[in-house]
Design a protein around this motif. Sequence first.
Motif, PDB file in Angstrom:
ATOM      1  N   ASN A 217       3.382  -8.477   5.546  1.00 43.83           N
ATOM      2  CA  ASN A 217       3.688  -7.144   6.060  1.00 43.83           C
ATOM      3  C   ASN A 217       4.851  -6.458   5.347  1.00 43.83           C
ATOM      4  N   MET A 218       5.125  -6.922   4.118  1.00 46.77           N
ATOM      5  CA  MET A 218       6.258  -6.337   3.366  1.00 46.77           C
ATOM      6  C   MET A 218       6.063  -6.589   1.877  1.00 46.77           C
ATOM      7  N   PRO A 219       6.772  -5.831   1.033  1.00 46.43           N
ATOM      8  CA  PRO A 219       6.803  -6.204  -0.389  1.00 46.43           C
ATOM      9  C   PRO A 219       7.628  -7.488  -0.536  1.00 46.43           C
ATOM     10  N   PHE A 220       7.413  -8.243  -1.614  1.00 49.10           N
ATOM     11  CA  PHE A 220       8.120  -9.521  -1.773  1.00 49.10           C
ATOM     12  C   PHE A 220       9.475  -9.244  -2.433  1.00 49.10           C
ATOM     13  N   ALA A 221      10.371  -8.662  -1.630  1.00 50.71           N
ATOM     14  CA  ALA A 221      11.592  -8.037  -2.152  1.00 50.71           C
ATOM     15  C   ALA A 221      12.720  -9.023  -2.490  1.00 50.71           C
TER      16      ALA A 221
ATOM     17  N   HIS B 216       0.779  -1.241   0.000  1.00 51.67           N
ATOM     18  CA  HIS B 216       0.000   0.000   0.000  1.00 51.67           C
ATOM     19  C   HIS B 216       0.805   1.281   0.000  1.00 51.67           C
ATOM     20  N   LEU B 217       2.108   1.141  -0.094  1.00 50.08           N
ATOM     21  CA  LEU B 217       2.956   2.313  -0.352  1.00 50.08           C
ATOM     22  C   LEU B 217       4.025   1.854  -1.341  1.00 50.08           C
ATOM     23  N   PRO B 218       4.580   2.768  -2.118  1.00 55.37           N
ATOM     24  CA  PRO B 218       5.680   2.366  -3.005  1.00 55.37           C
ATOM     25  C   PRO B 218       6.855   1.817  -2.191  1.00 55.37           C
ATOM     26  N   THR B 219       7.670   0.982  -2.802  1.00 57.29           N
ATOM     27  CA  THR B 219       8.793   0.351  -2.091  1.00 57.29           C
ATOM     28  C   THR B 219       9.897   1.370  -1.780  1.00 57.29           C
ATOM     29  N   THR B 220       9.726   2.586  -2.248  1.00 55.75           N
ATOM     30  CA  THR B 220      10.693   3.644  -1.915  1.00 55.75           C
ATOM     31  C   THR B 220      10.358   4.335  -0.595  1.00 55.75           C
ATOM     32  N   ALA B 221       9.172   4.086  -0.063  1.00 62.24           N
ATOM     33  CA  ALA B 221       8.831   4.663   1.247  1.00 62.24           C
ATOM     34  C   ALA B 221       9.689   4.001   2.323  1.00 62.24           C
ATOM     35  N   SER B 222       9.694   4.584   3.525  1.00 63.62           N
ATOM     36  CA  SER B 222      10.524   3.993   4.583  1.00 63.62           C
ATOM     37  C   SER B 222       9.934   2.648   4.999  1.00 63.62           C
ATOM     38  N   ILE B 223      10.788   1.787   5.519  1.00 65.94           N
ATOM     39  CA  ILE B 223      10.375   0.450   5.950  1.00 65.94           C
ATOM     40  C   ILE B 223       9.213   0.564   6.937  1.00 65.94           C
ATOM     41  N   VAL B 224       9.357   1.449   7.897  1.00 70.23           N
ATOM     42  CA  VAL B 224       8.324   1.574   8.931  1.00 70.23           C
ATOM     43  C   VAL B 224       6.998   2.046   8.331  1.00 70.23           C
TER      44      VAL B 224
ATOM     45  N   CYS C  83      13.265 -10.822  -4.888  1.00 70.89           N
ATOM     46  CA  CYS C  83      13.698 -10.768  -6.288  1.00 70.89           C
ATOM     47  C   CYS C  83      14.927  -9.882  -6.471  1.00 70.89           C
ATOM     48  N   THR C  84      15.130  -8.915  -5.560  1.00 67.58           N
ATOM     49  CA  THR C  84      16.219  -7.947  -5.753  1.00 67.58           C
ATOM     50  C   THR C  84      17.590  -8.508  -5.395  1.00 67.58           C
ATOM     51  N   ARG C  85      17.632  -9.495  -4.533  1.00 66.28           N
ATOM     52  CA  ARG C  85      18.864 -10.039  -3.945  1.00 66.28           C
ATOM     53  C   ARG C  85      19.586  -9.025  -3.072  1.00 66.28           C
ATOM     54  N   GLU C  86      18.962  -7.892  -2.817  1.00 63.19           N
ATOM     55  CA  GLU C  86      19.543  -6.878  -1.924  1.00 63.19           C
ATOM     56  C   GLU C  86      19.152  -7.195  -0.483  1.00 63.19           C
ATOM     57  N   LYS C  87      20.155  -7.266   0.382  1.00 67.35           N
ATOM     58  CA  LYS C  87      19.834  -7.508   1.796  1.00 67.35           C
ATOM     59  C   LYS C  87      19.351  -6.219   2.457  1.00 67.35           C
ATOM     60  N   HIS C  88      19.988  -5.127   2.077  1.00 60.59           N
ATOM     61  CA  HIS C  88      19.579  -3.830   2.600  1.00 60.59           C
ATOM     62  C   HIS C  88      18.741  -3.113   1.563  1.00 60.59           C
ATOM     63  N   PRO C  89      17.607  -2.533   1.904  1.00 58.92           N
ATOM     64  CA  PRO C  89      17.049  -2.350   3.245  1.00 58.92           C
ATOM     65  C   PRO C  89      16.073  -3.452   3.672  1.00 58.92           C
ATOM     66  N   TRP C  90      15.859  -4.441   2.800  1.00 60.20           N
ATOM     67  CA  TRP C  90      14.681  -5.313   2.957  1.00 60.20           C
ATOM     68  C   TRP C  90      14.722  -6.183   4.200  1.00 60.20           C
ATOM     69  N   CYS C  91      15.920  -6.608   4.631  1.00 62.71           N
ATOM     70  CA  CYS C  91      15.987  -7.477   5.815  1.00 62.71           C
ATOM     71  C   CYS C  91      15.421  -6.787   7.064  1.00 62.71           C
ATOM     72  N   GLN C  92      15.308  -5.469   7.001  1.00 66.73           N
ATOM     73  CA  GLN C  92      14.733  -4.759   8.149  1.00 66.73           C
ATOM     74  C   GLN C  92      13.251  -5.077   8.364  1.00 66.73           C
ATOM     75  N   PHE C  93      12.624  -5.692   7.371  1.00 66.28           N
ATOM     76  CA  PHE C  93      11.236  -6.118   7.579  1.00 66.28           C
ATOM     77  C   PHE C  93      11.138  -7.337   8.506  1.00 66.28           C
ATOM     78  N   ALA C  94      12.252  -8.070   8.649  1.00 67.72           N
ATOM     79  CA  ALA C  94      12.214  -9.265   9.512  1.00 67.72           C
ATOM     80  C   ALA C  94      11.994  -8.843  10.963  1.00 67.72           C
ATOM     81  N   GLU C  95      11.189  -9.613  11.668  1.00 67.02           N
ATOM     82  CA  GLU C  95      10.875  -9.261  13.059  1.00 67.02           C
ATOM     83  C   GLU C  95      10.619 -10.523  13.882  1.00 67.02           C
ATOM     84  N   SER C  96      10.574 -10.371  15.182  1.00 67.12           N
ATOM     85  CA  SER C  96      10.313 -11.517  16.047  1.00 67.12           C
ATOM     86  C   SER C  96       8.920 -12.084  15.780  1.00 67.12           C
ATOM     87  N   ALA C  97       8.842 -13.426  15.672  1.00 64.07           N
ATOM     88  CA  ALA C  97       7.541 -14.060  15.430  1.00 64.07           C
ATOM     89  C   ALA C  97       6.642 -13.955  16.645  1.00 64.07           C
TER      90      ALA C  97
END
Lengths: 383, 383
Positions: free
Chosen positions: A121-125, A81-89, A127-141
């Motif tokens: 709770n995240m884009p299905f990132a 619901h926001l472009p992937t360029t918005a902040s992770i939060v 595909c990029t193979r980029e760890k940053h910034p996408w790994c910041q979506f990971a959180e405690s279960a």
Amino acid sequence: MGEEIFSLESLLEKNLQGRDLDEAKRILYGSGFSALTLPETASREATDLDFELKGYKISAQAEETRPPRIVRIGLVQNKIHLPTTASIVEQREALHQRISQITKVAADCGVNVICYQEAWNMPFAFCTREKHPWCQFAESAEDGPSAKLCCQLAERYNMVILSPILERDSLHGDTIFNTTTVISNHGKVIGKTRKNHIPRVGAFNESTYYMEGDTGHRVFETDFGKIAINICYGRHHPLNWLMYGVNGAEIVFNPSATVGALSEPMWSIEARNAAIANTYFTAGINRVGTESYPNEFTDGDGKPAHHDFGHFYGSSYVAAPNGGRTPGLSRVNEGLLVVELDLNLIRQIKDKWGFQMTARLDMYAKELANAVSSDFKPSIIKG
Amino acid sequence: MGEEIFSLESLLEKNLQGRDLDEAKRILYGSGFSALTLPETASREATDLDFELKGYKISAQAEETRPPRIVRIGLVQNKIHLPTTASIVEQREALHQRISQITKVAADCGVNVICYQEAWNMPFAFCTREKHPWCQFAESAEDGPSAKLCCQLAERYNMVILSPILERDSLHGDTIFNTTTVISNHGKVIGKTRKNHIPRVGAFNESTYYMEGDTGHRVFETDFGKIAINICYGRHHPLNWLMYGVNGAEIVFNPSATVGALSEPMWSIEARNAAIANTYFTAGINRVGTESYPNEFTDGDGKPAHHDFGHFYGSSYVAAPNGGRTPGLSRVNEGLLVVELDLNLIRQIKDKWGFQMTARLDMYAKELANAVSSDFKPSIIKG
């Protein structure tokens, strides 16, 4: 290509009629399900919030020794619901808001167990193979922001919530898994289950982000039935489906994120085959829409670099142990599919078809042990 | 009810067009197959002999280190050709004649491996529960009249023949099995394989006639690829399909006899799921027509006694490891489906999707051994 078509079902309904339509539906979808009337207020809310709302009912025969065991399940397919360029939060917040809206409508429809799509709770990132910034979506279960939200929603609506997220396991070296948190209708985390099989195909570079799950084939015994979660690529593995059944699952959810060019002709086959073979209900849930990323990436198929992953085709559906299935949600819109099940159907179909009784699991346990041994000799007859 | 419809494919072709038809086909059948041109003489013969003849081709990419491995397979669906009141020998003779006609046309089409339907040389009399006279159809898998005929045809046409029959094993107490004889293209019996799972459902009283097979999951290495046969009800058991794959099968035939009221919505799912999950080709073959018996019988469903089994709906098809499948033969006519495969597709799809690499069979060998032990405790988390 042209615009994505709405759904296979809409093509059939538009072009076929009378007995042709009835026979096509019987052959494609089987029988045993009917429309479920949902509250008008819920339908209005769904329209206002711009997502599809559909309801079906799968019945069982009346029994003399057991009352019916009626459960309503909800399947949610949503977009980011926001472009992937918005902040992770901000991106996560927007998804939290959207999923809260849809869950409220599910509550209005009397849903007892809801399941969101994979990594909802995240884009299905991946595909990029980029760890940053996408790994910041990971959180405690257990107590990350998404688990906390789901616990609130679960308690508020008296609803079991299955929340598939990217998990950060800080207790074990900050490693990452693809995990579903299971939350009781009393708002407590019952436990979690991890994705057992990880794809290495096309743009699905998930094996570079997280490892194979170590939680086996747990089944969660809730107030609304015995539930298991087979995450995404696990649907290609019949033994994965089997073990959830062996452990007693009555409904197996398959939260997914998969794109048309790759898997669409398989989508209607695999979760449905699992429902048939294991005599339980399955719920296939797929992400919907197209997601675009700031940096270009390639898919390992020799084609030029590009910014989006392809079209996630939704088409979420429920399959029943009798071989039938509901029509799917659309290929293009967000949606909530509400299906009322009578869990008594499971044992009735076991008695009818006997797949468990005739399974010869002891024979396969031996054959499989032999097959994985280092001196395995396949049973081949030359002629 | 009205007359049986010809096929799902004919309904789609009749009512949809343009992009609607293309998209429906893509979603339902996947891609990667095309029409195969068959000799005009063969088409004429098929018309004269009143059976449907269809040809498709499933291709693979060119490789640098292997030449293509092209094989043509033939699937035969047929009716019985004398009333069930004729003598056993006459009924069998009529079927021998019919199968010889169809096999000749297959040879004209360049078929390398042909498979007939389950118990092709008899009516599917198990619905009656009468042992006499029907058990007289059982014969030696190695040198009974049907094996002898097939050896002649195999040698004459340089064709591997898979001949599913009711087997009388005189060496072991005259017991009966449901067996497929495998005959090389040099006209020799290579071996046999027995049905591993027996139905106890509706009018399928087969468990009163014969026992579960004891030949495991053999694969037959022929001049035209590694072949296995999963007979009829075995298609409901994913582990059965799996073990043929583990033993190296490239094409698994599923000769069947099943009726519309019971299984039709499952038919297009199971063999196709097996092709996907195990990354091999599958060929689903189903009997066609309605068979009537002299004495009335019941189906164990509370309905009145009757004389026929229901409609065998044909619809034979081939599924590919890439998730695609050919259209089916009709639901009403006899037919021969000729499909040209490039077996190189198998390893190409294994490399693409990685289902074998990600299968974690060692984990399942342990879980299954645990599951069949007498002190098995399912993995259940209560909440």
